[in-house]
Design an enzyme around this catalytic site. Structure first.
Site, PDB file in Angstrom:
ATOM      1  N   ARG A  64      41.164 -60.491 -79.830  1.00 19.80           N
ATOM      2  CA  ARG A  64      40.397 -59.263 -80.059  1.00 19.80           C
ATOM      3  C   ARG A  64      41.354 -58.144 -80.443  1.00 19.80           C
ATOM      4  O   ARG A  64      42.568 -58.301 -80.425  1.00 19.80           O
ATOM      5  CB  ARG A  64      39.619 -58.872 -78.793  1.00 19.80           C
ATOM      6  N   GLY A  65      40.780 -56.999 -80.796  1.00 14.77           N
ATOM      7  CA  GLY A  65      41.578 -55.864 -81.222  1.00 14.77           C
ATOM      8  C   GLY A  65      41.668 -55.830 -82.731  1.00 14.77           C
ATOM      9  O   GLY A  65      42.000 -56.832 -83.373  1.00 14.77           O
ATOM     10  N   ALA A  66      41.388 -54.671 -83.325  1.00 10.96           N
ATOM     11  CA  ALA A  66      41.226 -54.583 -84.774  1.00 10.96           C
ATOM     12  C   ALA A  66      42.399 -55.150 -85.573  1.00 10.96           C
ATOM     13  O   ALA A  66      42.200 -56.017 -86.427  1.00 10.96           O
ATOM     14  CB  ALA A  66      40.945 -53.131 -85.169  1.00 10.96           C
ATOM     15  N   ARG A  98      32.737 -60.547 -86.138  1.00 10.20           N
ATOM     16  CA  ARG A  98      32.575 -59.292 -85.390  1.00 10.20           C
ATOM     17  C   ARG A  98      32.383 -58.180 -86.403  1.00 10.20           C
ATOM     18  O   ARG A  98      33.346 -57.705 -87.005  1.00 10.20           O
ATOM     19  CB  ARG A  98      33.775 -59.007 -84.478  1.00 10.20           C
ATOM     20  N   GLN A 212      38.728 -54.477 -70.254  1.00  6.61           N
ATOM     21  CA  GLN A 212      39.937 -54.695 -71.040  1.00  6.61           C
ATOM     22  C   GLN A 212      41.071 -53.780 -70.591  1.00  6.61           C
ATOM     23  O   GLN A 212      42.247 -54.142 -70.689  1.00  6.61           O
ATOM     24  CB  GLN A 212      39.653 -54.472 -72.538  1.00  6.61           C
ATOM     25  N   ASP A 253      38.320 -49.455 -84.227  1.00 11.83           N
ATOM     26  CA  ASP A 253      37.900 -50.689 -84.876  1.00 11.83           C
ATOM     27  C   ASP A 253      37.418 -50.446 -86.296  1.00 11.83           C
ATOM     28  O   ASP A 253      37.439 -51.356 -87.113  1.00 11.83           O
ATOM     29  CB  ASP A 253      36.806 -51.368 -84.055  1.00 11.83           C
ATOM     30  N   ASN A 263      35.071 -47.062 -81.842  1.00 10.20           N
ATOM     31  CA  ASN A 263      36.020 -47.671 -80.913  1.00 10.20           C
ATOM     32  C   ASN A 263      35.251 -48.192 -79.711  1.00 10.20           C
ATOM     33  O   ASN A 263      34.043 -48.001 -79.591  1.00 10.20           O
ATOM     34  CB  ASN A 263      37.091 -46.659 -80.492  1.00 10.20           C
ATOM     35  N   LYS A 264      35.953 -48.846 -78.813  1.00  7.96           N
ATOM     36  CA  LYS A 264      35.316 -49.443 -77.636  1.00  7.96           C
ATOM     37  C   LYS A 264      34.390 -48.431 -76.965  1.00  7.96           C
ATOM     38  O   LYS A 264      34.727 -47.262 -76.799  1.00  7.96           O
ATOM     39  CB  LYS A 264      36.396 -49.900 -76.657  1.00  7.96           C
TER      40      LYS A 264
END
Length: 382
Positions: A64-66, A98, A212, A253, A263-264
């Site tokens: 995960r993570g852009a 995603r 996270q 993201d 973003n998250k």
């Protein structure tokens, strides 16, 4: 598809594990991922032998993570090509795994374009697969370099906004080496401050519902020897009110053309708190996260996650796979409906600055972002 989990040995605990790597054992090339759903309880690697396995790893948040999703997408195309699978099909399913994270599609397109160009030129599948792999490796290297540049620019901005050091930084979700080919985005800035002796405290939002921050950012901060404190997301307001936050640093993201930042989920409330308390709210992300084809925040597709992530608590060592209940501990009555967006969108007027490897945008405007992206394209083409 032939996936497997490979438990790392005890000796590896003292060694930094790469979040992603390409390997070529005798039975054929594989993509090896550090399974982030198992952290911090276990350091376990997930071996993917095809695009379907990688898509499942992406959707389950094992990777995960852009920035890292962009790298993974590129390697996924290379994996499909090297193993003789349908590259078009693999690219399509990877790019859509995603929808909010624009880097994923960027990485997929880059490797696919390299594959198609070589195939058209030589007609050789093996050479085309090699071109896709070279593109993925190139993206991996570039992201590591971008991470270092963002850390340098971000620390310089902090020192400009907050002269004297002793920075108390609040961050949300995870933005370190687990999301990057290098040391991360926002976390890399905090790490640079730590190494320069200018980080007083890293405040780590736990980042519900999948934690996270608690599981991953605290894990990375501990391994880096940083002074950090974990807090529940809803304690952030209390922290601001007490005057304990000097700056908020988050990743992204997707950044729309007007400067809106996805973003998250939980990032937007921090931006509102930061504005009220006159605290800089800084976004750190590579230029590839800026999407000129998305005009504004309302046009960003926000991924909706399964409800069981909210209604159950899953232990880190029990992976949550797909949209089915993860076998966690129920914390709500059976049948409870849950609202579970993976991201929220912060409007540009609440963002103090966007830090990229190519420069800092402040104030955040559509014109300034367009100029930055144009400058970045010129550098790439030259």
């Amino acid at each position: 598809m032939a996936d497997q989990y490979a438990q790392t040995g005890e000796d590896s605990k003292s060694t930094e594990l790469p979040a992603i790597r390409w390997e070529e054992p005798p039975e054929g090339p594989v993509l090896v991922l550090l399974d982030q759903t198992r952290l911090p309880a276990e350091e376990v690697e997930l071996v993917c032998t095809d695009a379907s396995a990688l898509v499942e790893a992406i959707r389950s948040l094992a990777v995960r993570g852009a920035p890292l999703l962009g790298i993974a997408g590129a390697y996924g195309v290379a994996l499909a090509a090297a193993r003789g699978f349908d590259v078009d099909e693999a690219a399509a399913v990877l790019a859509g795994a995603r929808p909010t994270a624009v880097n994923l599609a960027v990485g997929v397109r880059r490797a696919e374009a390299a594959y198609r160009a070589e195939l058209a030129k030589s007609g050789d599948q093996e050479l085309a697969a090699g071109a896709a792999l070279a593109a993925a490796r190139g993206l991996h290297r570039e992201d590591a370099a971008a991470s270092a540049a963002m850390a340098e620019r971000g620390l310089a901005l902090l020192d400009e906004l907050l002269p004297g050091g002793g920075h108390r930084i609040l961050t949300h979700c995870n933005t370190g080496s687990l999301v990057s080919g290098g040391e991360g985005t926002a976390f890399a800035v905090a790490l640079a401050a730590h190494r320069a002796g200018r980080l007083r405290r890293l405040w780590v939002d736990e980042t519900r519902p999948l934690l996270q921050g608690a599981r991953l950012t605290a894990y990375e901060a501990a391994r880096s020897g940083m002074a950090y404190t974990l807090l529940t997301d809803n304690a952030a307001g209390s922290l601001f009110a007490a005057g304990e936050v000097d700056a908020v640093l988050i990743g992204a993201d997707r950044i729309a053309a007007d400067g809106s930042v996805a973003n998250k989920v939980g990032s937007y409330p921090l931006a509102v708190l930061a504005r009220y308390h006159h605290v800089p709210f800084i976004v750190v992300a590579p230029v590839t996260t800026v999407d000129p084809d998305t005009p504004d925040g309302a046009s960003i597709e926000v991924e909706q996650r399964p409800g069981h992530e909210v209604t159950e608590i899953a232990a880190p060592q029990v992976p949550v796979v797909g949209a089915e209940a993860g076998g966690g501990i129920p914390v709500a009555p059976l049948g409870t409906q849950a609202y579970n967006p993976a991201f929220d969108v912060t409007p540009p007027e609440l963002v103090t600055a966007i830090v990229t490897e190519e420069g800092v945008v402040s104030p955040v405007t559509a014109e300034a972002l367009a100029e930055l992206c144009a400058r970045s394209r010129e550098v790439t083409l030259s």
